[in-house]
Design a protein around this motif. Structure first.
Motif, PDB file in Angstrom:
ATOM      1  N   THR A 191      11.690 -10.502  87.333  1.00 51.34           N
ATOM      2  CA  THR A 191      10.775 -10.056  86.290  1.00 51.34           C
ATOM      3  C   THR A 191      10.891 -11.028  85.120  1.00 51.34           C
ATOM      4  O   THR A 191      12.000 -11.321  84.659  1.00 51.34           O
ATOM      5  N   THR A 247       5.493 -10.647  86.511  1.00 50.02           N
ATOM      6  CA  THR A 247       5.521 -11.402  85.266  1.00 50.02           C
ATOM      7  C   THR A 247       4.343 -11.079  84.369  1.00 50.02           C
ATOM      8  O   THR A 247       3.239 -10.802  84.842  1.00 50.02           O
ATOM      9  N   CYS A 259      17.458  -6.979  90.511  1.00 54.03           N
ATOM     10  CA  CYS A 259      16.399  -7.477  89.637  1.00 54.03           C
ATOM     11  C   CYS A 259      17.006  -8.452  88.642  1.00 54.03           C
ATOM     12  O   CYS A 259      17.973  -8.117  87.941  1.00 54.03           O
ATOM     13  N   GLU A 289      15.915 -10.233  85.329  1.00 53.12           N
ATOM     14  CA  GLU A 289      14.889 -10.248  84.280  1.00 53.12           C
ATOM     15  C   GLU A 289      15.167 -11.411  83.338  1.00 53.12           C
ATOM     16  O   GLU A 289      16.294 -11.566  82.853  1.00 53.12           O
ATOM     17  N   ALA A 301      12.311 -11.349  78.632  1.00 54.30           N
ATOM     18  CA  ALA A 301      11.346 -10.277  78.397  1.00 54.30           C
ATOM     19  C   ALA A 301      11.772  -9.484  77.169  1.00 54.30           C
ATOM     20  O   ALA A 301      12.817  -8.830  77.184  1.00 54.30           O
ATOM     21  N   VAL A 326       7.327  -5.797  80.809  1.00 51.61           N
ATOM     22  CA  VAL A 326       8.263  -6.313  81.817  1.00 51.61           C
ATOM     23  C   VAL A 326       9.596  -5.582  81.738  1.00 51.61           C
ATOM     24  O   VAL A 326      10.167  -5.187  82.764  1.00 51.61           O
ATOM     25  N   ARG A 327      10.120  -5.380  80.542  1.00 54.80           N
ATOM     26  CA  ARG A 327      11.413  -4.684  80.390  1.00 54.80           C
ATOM     27  C   ARG A 327      11.359  -3.284  81.000  1.00 54.80           C
ATOM     28  O   ARG A 327      12.286  -2.860  81.699  1.00 54.80           O
ATOM     29  N   SER A 344      11.429  -3.471  84.784  1.00 55.37           N
ATOM     30  CA  SER A 344      12.769  -3.828  85.259  1.00 55.37           C
ATOM     31  C   SER A 344      13.685  -2.619  85.269  1.00 55.37           C
ATOM     32  O   SER A 344      14.475  -2.417  86.204  1.00 55.37           O
ATOM     33  N   LEU A 401      20.269  -4.363  87.721  1.00 56.91           N
ATOM     34  CA  LEU A 401      19.521  -5.212  86.789  1.00 56.91           C
ATOM     35  C   LEU A 401      20.427  -6.246  86.137  1.00 56.91           C
ATOM     36  O   LEU A 401      21.467  -5.902  85.567  1.00 56.91           O
ATOM     37  N   ARG A 435      19.977  -8.809  83.184  1.00 54.48           N
ATOM     38  CA  ARG A 435      19.052  -9.133  82.085  1.00 54.48           C
ATOM     39  C   ARG A 435      19.517 -10.401  81.371  1.00 54.48           C
ATOM     40  O   ARG A 435      20.636 -10.458  80.848  1.00 54.48           O
ATOM     41  N   ASN A 467      18.634 -12.585  78.219  1.00 54.03           N
ATOM     42  CA  ASN A 467      17.856 -12.598  76.986  1.00 54.03           C
ATOM     43  C   ASN A 467      18.779 -12.971  75.833  1.00 54.03           C
ATOM     44  O   ASN A 467      19.736 -12.240  75.553  1.00 54.03           O
TER      45      ASN A 467
END
Length: 273
Positions: free
Chosen positions: A21, A109, A213, A215, A218, A225-226, A229, A236, A238, A240
């Protein structure tokens, strides 16, 4: 950080399918502009600073009705930029990871740039939830048609952010064409192509037993998107640098890293020296 990377690497080694994602942060490492906040947007498009137009005002169907050469100056420049920009190495790391999994990968996306397809991801395994700049539709949605933008080669006066060559037109009614992208204040977006992609993703997800997933980039400003996810049902990871936090109840790892740096760190954890 190392403990989180080790956990993420173990999850990926156990996975049989990968959901990728991606938000706007995924393209930054390819050199694509960041439109978050007026400062970043106007730095990329200074002519729009002079006109005091922010992203929400130009990324809007009303802009095509009000000033089509300006609207197509903005979108034409982006179309040309996305065509010319090669995906960064993180895309290829994801593709290589997906190729080793029994169920492969699927991409979800909000980006409209087509970078995943350019990096070699199969078109049928990409869901572009906000559409694609590489496809066009009629501004008035006369017949619901979506067609490829391949035949349109924009020539843009970047100093004025205006299209210099002929505007693209609908092959059915002859009216103005626009990108097949979900914009702000948009009631005329033809979503059929994206709906078909969503259906393909919905059919793939139940086939995966051990879903992970990843990500990338996002944010919470546009949280599409978040949210996806967090509700997909898998573990997950993430990535970021600014908003890595995970909500309570999610089995996840939060890494405060950008897209390319995070993906390289994951690759290193999967293949330690």
């Amino acid at each position: 950080m190392q403990a989180m990377l080790s956990t993420a690497a173990r999850w990926l080694a156990e996975a049989d399918g990968l959901l990728i994602t991606a938000g706007a942060g995924m393209g930054i490492d390819s050199g694509l502009p960041d439109f978050r906040g007026p400062g970043g947007f106007w730095a990329a498009y200074p002519a729009l600073r002079g006109a005091r137009l922010d992203f929400t005002e130009i990324a809007n169907p009303a802009a095509f009705e009000r000033d089509p050469t300006l609207a197509w100056g903005f979108y034409g420049h982006r179309l040309d930029l996305y065509r010319q920009t090669p995906p960064h190495a993180g895309f290829h790391l994801l593709r290589d990871l997906a190729q080793g999994l029994p169920k492969g990968a699927f991409v979800f996306t909000s980006n409209v740039d087509g970078q995943f397809q350019k990096a070699g991801f199969p078109t049928e395994r990409v869901c572009e939830i906000h559409g694609s700049i590489h496809h066009l539709q009629c501004l008035s949605d006369c017949k619901g048609r979506i067609w490829s933008a391949d035949g349109f080669v924009p020539q843009v006066d970047t100093a004025q952010c205006r299209l210099r060559n002929a505007l693209p037109h609908c092959p059915d009614c002859g009216g103005l064409a626009r990108p097949n992208i979900l914009m702000f204040g948009d009631w005329g977006w033809v979503e059929r192509r994206t709906a078909q992609q969503q259906q393909a993703l919905a059919e793939w997800l139940p086939t995966v037993d051990r879903l992970v997933c990843i990500e990338i980039g996002a944010g919470t400003q546009i949280p599409t998107v978040r949210r996806f996810s967090e509700r997909c049902g898998g573990r997950l990871i993430r990535l970021n640098p600014n908003e890595p936090d995970l909500p309570a109840g999610i089995e996840g790892v939060a890494l405060p890293l950008g897209g390319l740096a995070g993906l390289m760190a994951l690759a290193g954890a999967l293949s330690p020296p």
